[in-house]
Scaffold this motif. Sequence first.
Motif: not given
Length: 616
Positions: A474-479, A490-493, A498-503, A513-514
């Motif tokens: 998994p890819v972690d992003l600093s935001v 926008f998690c549903d969008a 096909g792009v699934v992310l979590d905070r 996922e992508v």
Amino acid sequence: MPEILALPQSLVNQIAAGEVVERPASVIKELVENALDAGADRIEVQVVAGGVKQLSVRDNGHGMPPEQMPLALAPHATSKIRNLDDLEAVASLGFRGEALASIQSISRLRLVSRTADAEHGWELEAGVDDEPRPTPARPGTLVDVRDLFFNVPARRKFLRTERTEFGHIDQLLRRLALANPAVSFSLVHNGRGVLDLPAVEAADLERRIAATLGRAFLDQARDIDAAASGLALRGLVASPQYARSSTDQQLFFVNGRVVRDRLIAHAVRRAYADVLHQARHPAYVLSLWLDPTAVDVNVHPTKAEVRFRDARGVHDFLFQAVHRALAAPGGGRHAGAEGAEPSFPVADDHVPPPVRPATGRSSGGFGGFGGAGRSGVYSAGDSGQAYLSLLAQGHRGESSPGGAPGVREPAPIEGEVPPLGYAVAHLGGVYILAQNREGLVIVDAHAAAERVTYERLKEKYRDQGLSGAPLLLPVDLSVSPGEADAFEEFCDAFAATGVVLDRIGPERVRVREVPVMLREADIEALVREMLAELRRVPLAPDGARSSVIDDRVDEILSTMACHGSVRANRRLGIEEMNALLRDMERTERSDQCNHGRPTWRALSLQELDRWFMRGQ
């Protein structure tokens, strides 16, 4: 309090003239439309000094008897409507009864007319003659206008140079000539012939299009002949490669009337959205026919705008018809299409022809090269799988097996050859060089792969939605906290594409996922650009965005395709290049990338011979 007084009729006419007459071309428009309504099939226009000093329109229509001529110059006098029912179903070009009265109030106007059965004509000079006087004349009508705005100096000061004013007249006549191919038009400026357009039959319509818009437009034209729900659209749209820096070649006719309408322009522009660079403008000649009661032409003093009863239905119909024409891989050039009917109607007194189903045309193959491109004849193995393999290698930078990077002995040009030919080399890590029957094909690999990926993403999204595949790591992003909040919004969008992310923290987000074809993309850059695209979605009236996200799905998928496509300087092997060429031949709109740039160009052997002066 100032006293209320009725304005004198002369001032009333000048005020009306301010609405109808903007420049000399406005006068020409009103006079030519009157001539067309009078049944003329020959119209001659003469202009001096850009029309400011003098302009005249002569026709061979039915003419006027002398007792009708003074009334023709009176305000609100017309032969074209009698009651409200006529006004609600206007079939003529002119109908207000204001044009001649307005024009004669700001110029020196002379009217000459003769009916077919009269022994001679009659002449009436506005403001000078009380009654018409006999004069030699041809059957038809001549309207001669001199010294435009001579008594309204403030308006005259706003006129442009002679060249500019004449340019408006020239453009107007070309538009009217395209709307009325069965009528001959001529234009003379300062004694020099500028236009001479003989009347043409339906089968020879391309001659008039070439004479008015140029052969280059015709060579790039794609047919449209569509009908649905009482609407019929016929005409030509230029391929995206022919895009212009201005809107000078955007011609649209509604029941034979030249109009410039924002709804129409928006529908056509939206149809080009996937294939046209935002700084360029499409070119087209289109004619829409519908029941006159379904369109209001009485919403603008110069009749340049219309209002449709079912505006949304018209917009969607135009969008779908143009979109289908641009999506056809063969380009569908109208010229020389076997058994094809003329794509642009020759109207008879501006009465809409019967609406009939759209005629189906074969695509003629990819890009005009030949007909076998979409039949699967040229598929050597599963090129779709080969291309997915190519995507999976996206950023590894491998060279092709054996020999110099990206170069291998090409397949021989024998037997059946696909439209885009066979790859021979990868130039500079950017361009694929291929050989087909006609000569050399040059392909921008990234732009082509971007279009192929984009069309696949759109098809999957609309069929069943995009599904993501778990990332091995998994890819972690600093935001920023604000960006993290937006990710949650926008998690549903994201999931729908096909792009699934979590905070995972106040300033951390994890991408889990992508879609498979994007697994080798720069995930961080992809997700950040998708977020930027989604954040441009406006709030709905209820404060939510979900109801309008679908309107931006194509832009989001385009962003995903760009990140998932072959990058510059990524060396491709022969098999990979040929797989991409075959996928291009199967993909709609593959001659343009998602941003409106061309994906490929072709040079024939004859062109190459000229370059190197072979045979000279």
